[in-house]
Structure formats: C-alpha cells, structure tokens
Design an enzyme around this catalytic site. Structure first.
Site, PDB file in Angstrom:
ATOM      1  N   CYS A 444       0.873  -1.168   0.000  1.00 14.68           N
ATOM      2  CA  CYS A 444       0.000   0.000   0.000  1.00 14.68           C
ATOM      3  C   CYS A 444       0.915   1.224   0.000  1.00 14.68           C
ATOM      4  O   CYS A 444       2.039   1.176  -0.481  1.00 14.68           O
ATOM      5  CB  CYS A 444      -0.963  -0.006   1.177  1.00 14.68           C
ATOM      6  N   HIS A 588      31.381   4.613  17.382  1.00 17.86           N
ATOM      7  CA  HIS A 588      31.518   3.161  17.519  1.00 17.86           C
ATOM      8  C   HIS A 588      31.736   2.485  16.170  1.00 17.86           C
ATOM      9  O   HIS A 588      32.009   1.276  16.117  1.00 17.86           O
ATOM     10  CB  HIS A 588      30.265   2.569  18.176  1.00 17.86           C
ATOM     11  N   HIS A 603      32.997  -1.891  12.434  1.00 21.36           N
ATOM     12  CA  HIS A 603      31.982  -1.686  13.478  1.00 21.36           C
ATOM     13  C   HIS A 603      32.502  -2.289  14.778  1.00 21.36           C
ATOM     14  O   HIS A 603      32.616  -3.508  14.902  1.00 21.36           O
ATOM     15  CB  HIS A 603      30.669  -2.355  13.060  1.00 21.36           C
TER      16      HIS A 603
END
Length: 683
Positions: A444, A588, A603
């Site tokens: 939708c 980080h 990471h």
C-alpha cells in the site's frame, strides 16, 4: 488465511475505488467556488464541474464493485474488474423494486424499502469480494477444445453472472434484515452525535497499523450504514434540498481531521526534531519537514505516523486520543469542512465554499491549539519516558545501520536506481525467510503486505537494518513491513527478483557461510584476477568468522562480506588509504571508501551504539583523507568489556558486487596496522 488477514485484504482493496475521490473533490470543489449557493443553477460552468464530480460520487457503489474485484484479484487483471461490473448489474437489476414485485408477485407498494437502496456501497463491496474469489479460483480453468474461447479469464464473467442470480435470490430475503441492521447501527452512531464522531475518529487512527481503518471508514463515509457523510457533503445544496444533508451536522465525520493533519502532526514533528540528539538533528529535520509538509498540504500522514508508531506506541495511542478529541470538538461546535482525499490544506480550500462548510475557518484556530498540544504532549512524553523516537538513537527511525544502507547502498550488477532497488528487494526477501517462505507480495502507500508460510521465520532485526521502520506479524501467515513511500517500488522489485530465481533466507547456510581464513596464504589457490586492494587489520585481536557475530545483519551478510575481530588492543587504524565517508556520532563505527572504490565498514562491538559514545575517542573527523595504518579511534577496553553486549567487531565490504572475490589472509590473532587481513580482486 485468517479472518484478520482476509479483512485486511478487503481493506486494501477498498483503496482502489477510494482513490477516485480526489477527482470528485477537485471537480465539485471548483464548481462550488464558482457558484456556492446555486450549485450550478446560476452558472453553466459551475454546473459542468459539479455534475462531473457527482458522476463519481453518485456511482460509488458500482466503483466499489469494480475496484474491490480488481483489488482482490490475484494478478490485478481487468477481467476481474469486468466480472465485478457484471455481477453488480445482475444483482441490482434483480433486486430492484420493480423486479422484486414481479418475481415475488407482490404489489410494488408492498416491496420493502430496503430494495430501493440496493444500489449501495455495501452491495458493491459484497459483489466485488465474490467476483474476486471466483476470478482467483477459475481464471486458469481450461475448457474442452470446442469451448476453448471461453476458457481462463473469459470464463469468469460468465460464471459471475450465474452466481449472482443465486446471490440476488438470497438477498431478496436477507437484504431487508441486513439493511435494517445497518440502518439501526447508523442511527445508533448518529444518536451518539458528536461523541460518536469522536469515538469513530479514535478507532480510525488506532486501526491504521493493521490497515483495517479503510473498512471502518466505509461505514461512516459512505452508504454502508446510512451515514454516507462524504457523498452527502459533496452533494451540497442538492443534498440539503433533498433532505439528506443537514447544515452543521453533515461533515462531522470529516471536519475534525483537518486540525490534526494540518497542525497537530506537524507539531508532533517539531517535538520529535527538538528531542533528537544534536548530531542527528540535520537528518531528523529533513524527514520531519517532508512529513509535516505532506500532512499539512495533502493530509497524507503515514510518513509521520510510522516514524513513531512502532518505536513509541504510547505516542501513537495519545495521537489516536487527540484525534478523537479534535473530531468531537469540531462536531460539537458545528465547524464543518469536507474532503475527497484527506484532510489537508488542498481539500480545505476546495470545500470552503460548499454550502455545507459551516464556520470551516474555525478549524484553523482549533488546529493552532492542537499544534501546541501535540508539541507539548509529545515533547513531555518523549523526554519523561526516554522514548526512542527518530534521532534519539544513532540513526533515524531507530535503524542503527541507516547510514550504511542510505549513504552507501551496495552496488549491483544492474545500473542506477533500478539496480539499487533490486539489491534492496533481494535482501528484504532474504529477511522474510527467502522465496521458499514468501507466498504473496503486495503493497500500500507505506507498507509491504506479505503472505508467508511462517511469520516466525521473518528476521525483524535484519528488516529494520535494511531500512524498515517496523515489522508487524498479524498472524502466522501475514506480515507487514513498514518501508515508507517506496513500498510499491520495492514490492515490484521483489516480484522481479523472484521471477529471476529463488532467493535464500538470510539465516540459511548459503548466505551465512563465513569467509574462512586461510592459515597458509602462500599455499592457497589464488584468484587469477588482479588484486584491487589489500586491507590490513584495523585492530589487534582474535579472528572470528562472520557467521559467529551475534547480530543477524552481519551474520547473514546483509551489511557486507568479510570477517570479525575480538579486540585486544585499544587503537583502531584505517585498514587502507581513502576517505572517511562516515564516522558515527557515537564513534563506535566508521565507513572508509578506499582509493580503489571499496567501501569498508568497521563496526566496533555489537549494540555499542547504546553506549552513547562512552568508551570511544575519535582521532580524525568525518570526511578526512586517511592513509593505511593511520589511527582512527582509541578504545577504553576496560569500560567496553564491562558494558558492551559484545566486543566482536565486524570488518566488511558493503559493495562486493563491484568486485570479483574476497579472500581472508589471516587466522588466529592479528595485529593492528601490521597483519594483512583481506584481499579484494577485480571481476
């Protein structure tokens, strides 16, 4: 399929005929602007526009039959729509008062009044549903050679015409009971007056997450229960003269939405922006401004509502309560305006000269008050309960990897936006359990509406990391993934990807197999292609295969291919020379674009974004040119080991499609800035 899933399917199909209303609103709105009193009696031009718009409004019942049949068909084919039209004509002709009088051998005067109202949206929806089911069941049937012309899709309208004879026969005895029940329901709602309007509006908002608000709207906006608020409103003076519309009453199921769409939600957007963390405000500002603009001018609220609907449900409940309050106030004060699409500025202007638009301008000061209310309530609630609205965490809409997926979307074998969309679509298919689990795809405005074999196989965290704002498991077989206004495009790309071949689930062996480090690089079989870039280890520590990373996005290679390191050293260096294109505010993680075009994501730890930057010190700025081995971050290992969920740190290439192979060159322990870690070769 469960009842809830089926109702949601119907609600989705209702959007097809409802989508014609903006045309009616614009045409009739122009006509009323030209001749607000005579509704065309004093101006031929006004009559032209009003009658053109009324052609849509007055035939909504047949549009519902055609639109629902089309919307619920399995392949959205025109034969389904034709079947809906045929079925509606058969039923309404057989159940017309004159036909009922003839068939039942009763005087025309004794025919129940219900049959005078057989041409209504309720019957249109019923016929559309039956026609769609017949189409889905029989559109592939092959008849004998002599009748082959009538096989497949051509067979369905014929079947529908015969089935509708039976439906009409049943309706001759059932319809008066149904009609009287619907009328009683409508009368009960109407007896509640302004309070009933407010209760309706409350549930209107509350049902949006599951998509059932369209079905609820049809009861109040159209002639399902005798209320028919939108057609009566746009009938203007004609409705007044006919006694079907009452000045100050008709429109009460519409008017109170204007203060919410035009002012309340923009106030909520401002509150969300002000509550965002400073480093995220620029991103949040863009999203909130676009959402507020759409809500104010057009009444399209999904971009704003879905930004907090799932990350802060309490805010959405308060939003539903305030919407109900606004609709109640407008109805109680008899401040009326109407809409053909949604309650935005465009519809307000177009309806302002409608004879039924009473004190419509008072909705503006009401809206200004609700702007303040929304701002104060949202700001207080967000801060008081520390709700993670957009910008309160690292990434917009609570997606930790938003920067990766938006800023550095992996390349594909295709080119341009189409290739990028197909890459994203493929990952969404993987996230919902792969092609084996996916049975149907639809969309939708903002949602992927998916049928699956087992909703428990849907990887919610991976979907969110791909950019989804939320995942709704309606039941075992139905899932909605909130992806924003690109839903239809992504759904189409998913169909294209599936047509090309099967896609494995994100947690399958085929996608989660790690890059195995080679203990003896010299004896390993080398790629015949030239090495594009060699990466050194960004941190000292122990090698960990990527599938052992305790995060679905990394383990499934949704973010990229590579390996991980369990850190033992405190300094993080650049694995290659290039540009630091992304350094997160919490420090980080960072993304490096090497001089050869490889996009390297480093990471540190898992869920370390929650530490809000504690334990990390940045040594360079985002956008800086760096050299291989140059220090980027410094870690407080004591603090991180004590507070991080895991310190396993992925090092991955997010655009592997641009390269040939990736090869791990290290095992065991590695040293930052010294050990060769990965090699990428050309295609």
């Amino acid at each position: 399929m469960s009842i809830l899933s089926y109702l949601q399917k119907i609600g989705r199909a209702l959007m097809v005929p409802v989508a014609t209303l903006p045309a009616a609103a614009i045409l009739m709105g122009i006509g009323y602007w030209i001749d607000p009193v005579g509704w065309g009696g004093s101006s031929a031009l006004a009559a032209f526009f009003i009658k053109a718009g009324s052609a849509i409004i007055e035939n909504m019942s047949v549009l519902f039959a055609v639109g629902v049949a089309y919307g619920m068909s399995k392949d959205k084919d025109g034969a389904a729509a034709l079947s809906g039209l045929v079925g509606f004509l058969v039923v309404t002709t057989l159940c017309a008062p004159a036909a009922v009088s003839m068939i039942q051998h009763i005087p025309l005067a004794d025919v129940p009044a219900a049959f005078g109202k057989i041409n209504n949206q309720f019957v249109g929806i019923l016929v559309g549903i039956i026609s769609a089911e017949l189409y889905n069941r029989f559109s592939q049937v092959e008849l004998t050679k002599a009748l082959s012309f009538f096989s497949g899709r051509r067979l369905v309208p014929i079947l529908v015409s015969f089935v509708m004879i039976l439906v009409a026969f049943v309706l001759m005895y059932v319809w008066p009971l149904v009609f009287n029940g619907l009328v009683s329901f409508g009368e009960h709602i109407q007896r509640l007056g302004s309070a009933g309007a407010g209760i309706y509006a409350f549930f209107n908002r509350l049902l949006i997450p599951v998509g059932l608000h369209h079905a609820l709207n049809s009861v109040f906006w159209f002639d399902v229960a005798g209320i028919n608020d939108i057609p009566k409103f746009f009938g203007g003076q004609q409705s007044i003269d006919a006694g079907t519309a009452i000045v100050g009453i008709t429109g009460r199921y519409q008017a109170g939405f204007f203060p919410i769409m035009m002012f309340g939600l923009p106030g909520a957007a401002l509150a969300i922006y002000h509550c965002a963390r400073p480093e995220n405000k620029s991103k949040v500002a863009g999203i909130m401004l676009a959402g507020a603009f759409a809500s104010f001018f057009t009444g399209i609220t999904e971009p704003l509502e879905f930004s907090f609907m799932f990350v802060a449900p309490v805010l959405y409940f308060l939003h539903a309560v305030l919407t109900g309050l606004s609709v109640f106030i407008a109805a109680q004060m008899h401040w009326m305006a109407g809409f053909g699409f949604s309650a935005g500025l465009v519809d307000m202007v177009l309806s302002s000269r409608n004879p039924l638009a009473v004190h419509w301008y008072m909705l503006i000061p009401q809206g200004l008050v609700f702007f303040v209310i929304y701002y104060v309530v949202f700001s207080f609630t967000i801060k008081r309960f520390n709700l993670l609205t957009p910008g309160r965490e690292l990434a917009v809409a609570g997606n930790e990897f938003d920067g990766y997926n938006v800023d550095i979307e992996p390349a594909t074998t295709a080119t341009g936006k189409a290739g990028e969309t197909q890459a994203l679509a493929r990952r969404y298919i993987s996230a919902v359990g792969g092609s084996d689990n996916l049975t149907a795809i639809d969309a939708c405005i903002t949602r992927l509406r998916l049928n699956v074999k087992d909703s428990s196989l849907v990887n919610e965290s991976l979907a969110k990391n791909l950019g989804a704002q939320g995942v709704i498991r309606l039941n075992k077989e139905s899932v909605q993934v909130i992806v924003g206004t690109r839903a239809e495009i992504i759904a189409g790309a998913m169909r294209t990807v599936l047509a090309e071949g099967p896609v494995a689930a994100a947690t399958s062996v085929s996608q989660a197999v790690p890059v195995q480090p080679k203990v003896t690089p010299a004896t390993s079989e080398r790629s015949p292609h030239p090495v594009v870039v060699s990466l050194i280890s960004p941190i000292s520590g122990e090698i960990v295969p990527l599938d052992q990373v305790p995060d679905a996005a990394f383990a499934s290679k949704a973010v990229g291919e590579g390996l991980a390191i369990r850190p033992t050293g405190k300094q993080v260096v650049s694995p290659a020379s290039g540009t630091l294109v992304k350094l997160f505010g919490t420090h980080h993680a960072f993304c490096l674009e090497t001089d050869s075009g490889a996009e390297v994501i480093v990471h540190i730890g898992i869920d370390t974004v929650e530490l809000q930057g504690r334990g990390f010190t940045a040594l360079v700025e985002e956008g800086s040119k760096v050299t291989q081995g140059q220090p980027i971050l410094e870690l407080d290992l004591d603090y991180l080991n004590a507070n991080a969920r895991s310190l396993i740190s992925p090092v991955v290439i997010s655009n592997m499609d641009e390269f040939g192979t990736i090869e791990a060159l290290a095992s065991g322990t590695v040293v930052a800035g010294e050990t060769l870690l990965l090699e990428l070769t050309a295609k």
